[in-house]
Design a protein around this motif. Structure first.
Motif, PDB file in Angstrom:
ATOM      1  N   TRP A  65       6.813  -3.471  -3.978  1.00  0.00           N
ATOM      2  CA  TRP A  65       5.951  -2.979  -2.904  1.00  0.00           C
ATOM      3  C   TRP A  65       6.658  -1.876  -2.135  1.00  0.00           C
ATOM      4  O   TRP A  65       7.886  -1.896  -1.983  1.00  0.00           O
ATOM      5  N   GLU A  66       5.890  -0.925  -1.653  1.00  0.00           N
ATOM      6  CA  GLU A  66       6.463   0.180  -0.874  1.00  0.00           C
ATOM      7  C   GLU A  66       7.100  -0.336   0.419  1.00  0.00           C
ATOM      8  O   GLU A  66       8.108   0.164   0.858  1.00  0.00           O
ATOM      9  N   HIS A  67       6.509  -1.344   1.023  1.00  0.00           N
ATOM     10  CA  HIS A  67       7.053  -1.924   2.256  1.00  0.00           C
ATOM     11  C   HIS A  67       8.078  -2.990   1.897  1.00  0.00           C
ATOM     12  O   HIS A  67       7.735  -4.036   1.373  1.00  0.00           O
ATOM     13  N   GLY A  68       9.334  -2.729   2.119  1.00  0.00           N
ATOM     14  CA  GLY A  68      10.373  -3.719   1.907  1.00  0.00           C
ATOM     15  C   GLY A  68      10.855  -3.904   0.483  1.00  0.00           C
ATOM     16  O   GLY A  68      11.760  -4.677   0.237  1.00  0.00           O
ATOM     17  N   ALA A  69      10.251  -3.226  -0.464  1.00  0.00           N
ATOM     18  CA  ALA A  69      10.670  -3.260  -1.874  1.00  0.00           C
ATOM     19  C   ALA A  69      10.659  -4.668  -2.473  1.00  0.00           C
ATOM     20  O   ALA A  69      11.432  -4.979  -3.367  1.00  0.00           O
ATOM     21  N   PRO A  71       9.394  -7.659  -4.872  1.00  0.00           N
ATOM     22  CA  PRO A  71       8.748  -7.681  -6.178  1.00  0.00           C
ATOM     23  C   PRO A  71       7.244  -7.924  -6.016  1.00  0.00           C
ATOM     24  O   PRO A  71       6.824  -8.653  -5.106  1.00  0.00           O
ATOM     25  N   PHE A  72       6.441  -7.346  -6.886  1.00  0.00           N
ATOM     26  CA  PHE A  72       4.988  -7.396  -6.758  1.00  0.00           C
ATOM     27  C   PHE A  72       4.471  -8.808  -6.530  1.00  0.00           C
ATOM     28  O   PHE A  72       3.715  -9.065  -5.598  1.00  0.00           O
ATOM     29  N   PHE A  73       4.864  -9.755  -7.373  1.00  0.00           N
ATOM     30  CA  PHE A  73       4.322 -11.108  -7.271  1.00  0.00           C
ATOM     31  C   PHE A  73       5.072 -11.978  -6.253  1.00  0.00           C
ATOM     32  O   PHE A  73       4.857 -13.188  -6.202  1.00  0.00           O
ATOM     33  N   SER A  74       5.912 -11.358  -5.420  1.00  0.00           N
ATOM     34  CA  SER A  74       6.523 -12.072  -4.295  1.00  0.00           C
ATOM     35  C   SER A  74       5.785 -11.758  -3.009  1.00  0.00           C
ATOM     36  O   SER A  74       6.079 -12.333  -1.975  1.00  0.00           O
ATOM     37  N   GLY A  75       4.872 -10.817  -3.054  1.00  0.00           N
ATOM     38  CA  GLY A  75       4.068 -10.484  -1.888  1.00  0.00           C
ATOM     39  C   GLY A  75       4.673  -9.373  -1.057  1.00  0.00           C
ATOM     40  O   GLY A  75       5.751  -8.872  -1.331  1.00  0.00           O
ATOM     41  N   GLU A  76       3.915  -8.994  -0.022  1.00  0.00           N
ATOM     42  CA  GLU A  76       4.357  -7.931   0.877  1.00  0.00           C
ATOM     43  C   GLU A  76       4.026  -8.320   2.302  1.00  0.00           C
ATOM     44  O   GLU A  76       3.858  -9.500   2.579  1.00  0.00           O
ATOM     45  N   ALA A  77       3.950  -7.392   3.213  1.00  0.00           N
ATOM     46  CA  ALA A  77       3.850  -7.715   4.633  1.00  0.00           C
ATOM     47  C   ALA A  77       2.453  -8.102   5.109  1.00  0.00           C
ATOM     48  O   ALA A  77       2.326  -8.844   6.066  1.00  0.00           O
ATOM     49  N   GLU A  78       1.414  -7.625   4.474  1.00  0.00           N
ATOM     50  CA  GLU A  78       0.067  -7.822   5.008  1.00  0.00           C
ATOM     51  C   GLU A  78      -0.666  -8.962   4.314  1.00  0.00           C
ATOM     52  O   GLU A  78      -0.760  -9.000   3.085  1.00  0.00           O
ATOM     53  N   PRO A  79      -1.246  -9.887   5.103  1.00  0.00           N
ATOM     54  CA  PRO A  79      -1.940 -11.038   4.521  1.00  0.00           C
ATOM     55  C   PRO A  79      -3.103 -10.658   3.610  1.00  0.00           C
ATOM     56  O   PRO A  79      -3.337 -11.335   2.602  1.00  0.00           O
ATOM     57  N   CYS A  80      -3.848  -9.620   3.923  1.00  0.00           N
ATOM     58  CA  CYS A  80      -4.993  -9.267   3.074  1.00  0.00           C
ATOM     59  C   CYS A  80      -4.524  -8.795   1.702  1.00  0.00           C
ATOM     60  O   CYS A  80      -5.142  -9.120   0.688  1.00  0.00           O
ATOM     61  N   ILE A  81      -3.431  -8.067   1.655  1.00  0.00           N
ATOM     62  CA  ILE A  81      -2.868  -7.622   0.379  1.00  0.00           C
ATOM     63  C   ILE A  81      -2.295  -8.825  -0.364  1.00  0.00           C
ATOM     64  O   ILE A  81      -2.481  -8.974  -1.573  1.00  0.00           O
ATOM     65  N   ASN A  82      -1.637  -9.704   0.367  1.00  0.00           N
ATOM     66  CA  ASN A  82      -1.072 -10.895  -0.260  1.00  0.00           C
ATOM     67  C   ASN A  82      -2.157 -11.799  -0.840  1.00  0.00           C
ATOM     68  O   ASN A  82      -1.976 -12.395  -1.893  1.00  0.00           O
ATOM     69  N   GLY A  83      -3.294 -11.900  -0.163  1.00  0.00           N
ATOM     70  CA  GLY A  83      -4.397 -12.699  -0.687  1.00  0.00           C
ATOM     71  C   GLY A  83      -4.874 -12.174  -2.031  1.00  0.00           C
ATOM     72  O   GLY A  83      -5.132 -12.939  -2.972  1.00  0.00           O
TER      73      GLY A  83
END
Length: 136
Positions: A65-69, A71-83
């Protein structure tokens, strides 16, 4: 089956054909990693096919992910993207337990989630009201 691959190399060809300018994690829409996987799911690609496993393996091994680098399937900062990422992981049989735990930990007092701004400490408005049966 709605989608068919004629060669075992197709997933790798797909990945490299996107090119650096179109290999964003979320953006641009339509060619980013996220939206490519969303389309594969929407088109009914068999998630346990060899081609799908290869393509998803490339994502799992190479995409951050661009935010925090993360891994894709570990999630990122925003809940809607993580959902959305949880839905993709569930479809393609990738372990997304870490994201689910994070989402459950970020629930607001009323059971809702933040409006895609978990990174902000000032966000308190729920994105949607809690649903009946949502665990409290």
């Amino acid at each position: 089956m709605l989608w068919r691959v004629d060669s075992a190399e197709a997933p790798e060809q797909w990945w490299h054909a996107l090119g650096p300018a179109r290999q964003g994690t979320l953006l641009p829409g339509g060619t980013s990693t996220t939206w490519s996987l969303v389309l594969l799911r929407a088109f009914g690609v068999e998630p346990d096919s060899e081609a799908a496993r290869q393509a998803v393996g490339l994502v799992r091994e190479n995409v951050r992910w661009e935010h925090g680098a993360e891994p894709f399937f570990s999630g990122e900062a925003e809940p809607c993207i993580n959902g959305r990422t949880v839905a993709l992981g569930a479809y393609f049989a990738v372990d997304v337990a870490r994201i689910v735990e994070r989402l459950l930990g970020e629930r607001m007092a009323d059971g809702g989630t933040t409006t895609c701004c978990a990174v902000s400490t000032t966000c308190v408005r729920p994105a949607c009201p809690p649903t009946t049966g949502w665990p409290r």
